[in-house]
Design a protein around this motif. Structure first.
Motif, mmCIF file in Angstrom:
data_model
loop_
_atom_site.group_PDB
_atom_site.id
_atom_site.type_symbol
_atom_site.label_atom_id
_atom_site.label_comp_id
_atom_site.label_asym_id
_atom_site.label_seq_id
_atom_site.Cartn_x
_atom_site.Cartn_y
_atom_site.Cartn_z
ATOM 1 N N TYR A 93 0.835 -1.196 0.000
ATOM 2 C CA TYR A 93 0.000 0.000 0.000
ATOM 3 C C TYR A 93 0.873 1.252 0.000
ATOM 4 O O TYR A 93 1.931 1.282 0.634
ATOM 5 C CB TYR A 93 -0.907 0.038 1.229
ATOM 6 C CG TYR A 93 -1.854 -1.123 1.366
ATOM 7 C CD1 TYR A 93 -3.156 -1.034 0.869
ATOM 8 C CD2 TYR A 93 -1.470 -2.303 2.004
ATOM 9 C CE1 TYR A 93 -4.041 -2.104 1.014
ATOM 10 C CE2 TYR A 93 -2.346 -3.362 2.148
ATOM 11 C CZ TYR A 93 -3.627 -3.261 1.650
ATOM 12 O OH TYR A 93 -4.501 -4.307 1.787
ATOM 13 N N ILE B 64 -3.806 4.669 -1.216
ATOM 14 C CA ILE B 64 -4.805 5.125 -0.243
ATOM 15 C C ILE B 64 -4.605 6.623 -0.052
ATOM 16 O O ILE B 64 -3.533 7.070 0.357
ATOM 17 C CB ILE B 64 -4.656 4.385 1.108
ATOM 18 C CG1 ILE B 64 -4.978 2.896 0.918
ATOM 19 C CG2 ILE B 64 -5.562 4.996 2.166
ATOM 20 C CD1 ILE B 64 -4.799 2.073 2.162
ATOM 21 N N PHE C 183 -5.629 -0.994 10.138
ATOM 22 C CA PHE C 183 -5.311 -0.820 8.725
ATOM 23 C C PHE C 183 -5.445 -2.160 8.006
ATOM 24 O O PHE C 183 -5.044 -3.188 8.559
ATOM 25 C CB PHE C 183 -3.880 -0.291 8.573
ATOM 26 C CG PHE C 183 -3.477 -0.064 7.145
ATOM 27 C CD1 PHE C 183 -3.787 1.126 6.517
ATOM 28 C CD2 PHE C 183 -2.805 -1.055 6.433
ATOM 29 C CE1 PHE C 183 -3.432 1.321 5.195
ATOM 30 C CE2 PHE C 183 -2.449 -0.860 5.116
ATOM 31 C CZ PHE C 183 -2.761 0.335 4.495
ATOM 32 N N PRO C 184 -5.971 -2.154 6.752
ATOM 33 C CA PRO C 184 -6.578 -1.020 6.043
ATOM 34 C C PRO C 184 -7.939 -0.664 6.612
ATOM 35 O O PRO C 184 -8.514 -1.424 7.381
ATOM 36 C CB PRO C 184 -6.693 -1.544 4.602
ATOM 37 C CG PRO C 184 -6.761 -3.024 4.732
ATOM 38 C CD PRO C 184 -5.924 -3.374 5.922
#
Length: 395
Positions: free
Chosen positions: A113, A142, A219-220
């Protein structure tokens, strides 16, 4: 920025800075360089702002823009949040294949990510470029807005917000929260979501705002489902009337395709029936107000039909897309949404017209005209039709 490299290529991070005296000594003894452009950077040490690296003046680099205190603190908070979850995270990791440097790079369950904590407005083209870059090397981007996820929150009515084009461009979609925007505010250590975004005008929207302490989230982000607000029909019709009145006053009359079409059809926009300009699913994809694009649908696809005549959903979509090509209807661009939702929006509108008896879907994607759209003759009749519509809709 908080990370630089030495002459030997070693990373040096100011995430947990030394005491001011030691930092000043390091600054005098060591040269630091930008991991992206390799130009020399300097260590900024102040009494108020967080210690950080800064490019020298006139340096050309994608990361040479000065960072705000909010941006620096937000990156530190997010880094610590991820570390507390025992996740491997790197601050400002440079990705040479795409020449990008996300604020944070983290891995979980085999997925990679990139977190972009965006505190200043950037163009939609830049958002698209960075998002596409991450996708090409199998990194999930993100995006978090730094600060509040809106320009203004209105107080005269609940859950009405003003969004900028930049804030709109970072909207995401899922079935749980509909169209939504995430933001993080370092001052309060809270992550905020505005969910179920539904446009009232180009800038004004309905939405559900909920904030969570960052430390309470994993997270996420998988936030609990938020309940959609009760829709305020009176406010919707009030704002629609204002938009149409302003259109009549300020638009260049026959040079405006919407007004030209309405006047050619001998219709006054302030005497539209309530079924032209109603909220439908996925209408947030349109920058153009619902009253305008729904009038185009009626005028282009149904005005000339008699009772019993038939048309197809594909034909309605094609005529709508022609209006888009001619710039009569403007669509929003959502870099973080992979589905257009255009056909879903149009189909939902046709199904509402069917529920009110104007159309009948005889076969999947084939609609028969049952009766024409009734237009009011005066303001009083228009107001009565709105009341009747709301009563019928609630039932």
């Amino acid at each position: 920025m908080l990370t630089a490299i030495t002459k030997n290529g070693e990373r040096y991070c100011l995430l947990y800075p030394e005491r001011k005296e030691k930092l000043m000594k390091i600054r005098g003894e060591t040269s630091f360089y930008c991991p992206q452009c390799h130009s020399e950077v300097i260590v900024k040490i102040g009494n108020i702002k967080i210690p950080h690296f800064s490019h020298k003046s006139n340096t050309i680099c994608a990361s040479s823009e000065p960072e705000s205190e909010r941006h620096l603190q937000g990156k530190i908070d997010l880094y610590n949040w991820l570390r507390n979850q025992q996740l491997p995270v790197e601050m400002e990791k440079f990705l040479p294949k795409i020449k990008q440097r996300p604020d944070l790079y983290v891995q979980k369950n085999g997925k990679k990510y990139a977190i972009e904590f965006q505190c200043s407005s950037i163009s939609i083209e830049e958002i698209e470029k960075r998002t596409k870059g991450y996708s090409t090397i199998d990194i999930v981007p993100i995006w978090l807005i730094g600060g509040e996820p809106y320009q203004k929150k209105y107080t005269q009515i609940d859950n009405v917000f003003k969004l900028s084009d930049f804030q709109w461009s970072l909207a995401q979609y899922n079935s749980t929260n509909g169209m939504h925007i995430y933001s993080y505010l370092p001052q309060s250590k809270e992550l905020t979501i505005i969910s179920h975004i539904s446009p009232i005008s180009i800038r004004k929207v309905f939405g559900q705002q909920i904030s969570y302490p960052l430390s309470s989230l994993d997270f996420p982000l998988h936030l609990p489902k938020s309940n959609k607000n009760n829709f305020d029909w009176n406010f919707w019709f009030h704002e629609k009337k204002n938009m149409l009145q302003n259109k009549i006053i300020y638009a260049p009359n026959l040079k405006d395709s919407f007004l030209a079409t309405a006047y050619y059809n001998r219709h006054s926009p302030i005497l539209f029936p309530p079924l032209i300009g109603i909220p439908v699913n996925f209408m947030e994809i349109c920058k153009t107000h619902a009253a305008i694009w729904q009038y185009f649908i009626w005028s282009d696809s149904f005005r000339h039909l008699n009772r019993g005549d038939e048309t197809t959903f594909a034909m309605v979509v094609r005529k709508f897309e022609e209006r888009v090509s001619n710039n009569d209807i403007q669509l929003r661009r959502f870099p973080l949404v992979n589905i257009s939702f255009l056909k879903q929006m149009i189909y939902h509108y046709l199904k509402i017209l069917s529920k009110f008896g104007l159309l009948e879907e005889t076969l999947k994607g084939r609609f028969t005209m049952n009766k024409s759209m009734p237009f009011p003759n005066n303001i009083e009749e228009a107001a009565r039709m709105e009341i009747e519509f709301m009563n019928t809709f609630y039932k």
